[in-house]
Motif scaffolding. Structure first.
Motif, PDB file in Angstrom:
ATOM      1  N   ALA A 100       0.821  -1.219   0.000  1.00 24.22           N
ATOM      2  CA  ALA A 100       0.000   0.000   0.000  1.00 24.22           C
ATOM      3  C   ALA A 100       0.850   1.262   0.000  1.00 24.22           C
ATOM      4  N   ALA A 101       2.052   1.175   0.555  1.00 17.43           N
ATOM      5  CA  ALA A 101       2.928   2.352   0.640  1.00 17.43           C
ATOM      6  C   ALA A 101       3.286   2.915  -0.724  1.00 17.43           C
ATOM      7  N   LYS A 102       3.131   2.101  -1.766  1.00 18.37           N
ATOM      8  CA  LYS A 102       3.457   2.542  -3.124  1.00 18.37           C
ATOM      9  C   LYS A 102       2.313   3.323  -3.768  1.00 18.37           C
ATOM     10  N   SER A 103       1.154   3.332  -3.138  1.00 19.22           N
ATOM     11  CA  SER A 103      -0.030   3.959  -3.722  1.00 19.22           C
ATOM     12  C   SER A 103      -0.084   5.454  -3.402  1.00 19.22           C
ATOM     13  N   PRO A 104      -0.258   6.317  -4.397  1.00 11.59           N
ATOM     14  CA  PRO A 104      -0.352   7.764  -4.163  1.00 11.59           C
ATOM     15  C   PRO A 104      -1.510   8.126  -3.227  1.00 11.59           C
ATOM     16  N   GLU A 105      -2.606   7.387  -3.311  1.00  5.78           N
ATOM     17  CA  GLU A 105      -3.754   7.658  -2.456  1.00  5.78           C
ATOM     18  C   GLU A 105      -3.420   7.397  -0.990  1.00  5.78           C
ATOM     19  N   ILE A 106      -2.697   6.303  -0.738  1.00  2.00           N
ATOM     20  CA  ILE A 106      -2.325   5.967   0.637  1.00  2.00           C
ATOM     21  C   ILE A 106      -1.301   6.971   1.166  1.00  2.00           C
ATOM     22  N   VAL A 107      -0.437   7.451   0.304  1.00  2.47           N
ATOM     23  CA  VAL A 107       0.529   8.483   0.707  1.00  2.47           C
ATOM     24  C   VAL A 107      -0.212   9.727   1.186  1.00  2.47           C
ATOM     25  N   LYS A 108      -1.295  10.086   0.489  1.00  3.42           N
ATOM     26  CA  LYS A 108      -2.090  11.253   0.888  1.00  3.42           C
ATOM     27  C   LYS A 108      -2.677  11.055   2.291  1.00  3.42           C
TER      28      LYS A 108
END
Length: 220
Positions: free
Chosen positions: A43-51
């Protein structure tokens, strides 16, 4: 529930949603210091999760981003029954990656391979099958008598067999399933590669486990 997943939320929207989510924990008497946010390696690779992670950090919460190896060890700690440590291994088939773990000489080992959404990056199913099969072959022969398996696609496989009678469901062989959807088909390919690579006859899905429980078990 987060609009961030659909990329339709501003940082302030995310904060508002998270405050509401966290307040529900407070209602059950959970103290602020006992709330932990854990982001999986996939999940850490997902831009949404970063937000979402950035919004949590701005709210002064600690966000724990785990490595694939840590995630595999956490899954092992949460899923492997003590009596089976010398005979079995654990598999966590996630969307972003697959973790394979076992205990060798008293130490938990973990390997990472492609996850059930490998098709989104254009990976060939046969290439992924070969990759996962080679990883599975690294599990010591003595640890291949049984596999405890968790993750999104294994959940779908177990669910297709009906409601559980207890914590565990023994899965059928990979070829016995016919599920719709690219992710399920990709997860089945990974499951088959592990089964073929280990010759393990017994794959047991754990309805109650996930790697975040292993994280919590490791807290001081």
């Amino acid at each position: 529930e987060s609009l961030a997943i659909e990329n339709m939320a501003t940082t302030e929207d995310v904060k508002t949603g998270l405050k509401k989510y966290i307040s529900q924990m407070f209602n059950f008497g959970v103290s602020n210091k006992d709330i932990h946010f854990v982001v999986s390696s996939g999940a850490a690779k997902s831009p949404e999760i970063v937000k979402i992670s950035n919004a949590l950090k701005e709210m002064k919460y600690v966000v724990n981003v785990v490595t694939p190896e840590q995630e595999g060890r956490y899954a092992f700690a949460a899923t492997m029954p003590k009596d089976f440590e010398k005979d079995a291994f654990v598999v966590d088939i996630g969307s972003g990656n697959t973790k394979i773990s076992w205990k060798e000489n008293g130490v938990a080992k973990a390997l990472e391979g492609s996850g059930a959404k490998y098709f989104q990056s254009g990976k060939d199913p046969q290439t992924v099958y070969n990759e996962i099969k080679m990883l599975a072959a690294k599990i010591p022969a003595s640890n291949r008598k049984m596999c405890f398996i968790i993750g999104g696609v294994p959940f779908e496989l177990a669910k297709s067999q009906g409601q559980p009678n207890g914590r565990y469901t023994t899965l059928k062989k990979p070829d016995a399933y016919s599920l719709e959807g690219e992710k399920n088909k990709a997860g089945l390919n990974i499951y088959k590669a592990i089964a073929d690579g280990t010759k393990c006859e017994s794959f047991v899905f754990d309805w109650d486990s996930n790697f975040t429980i292993g994280f919590l078990l490791g807290l001081k």
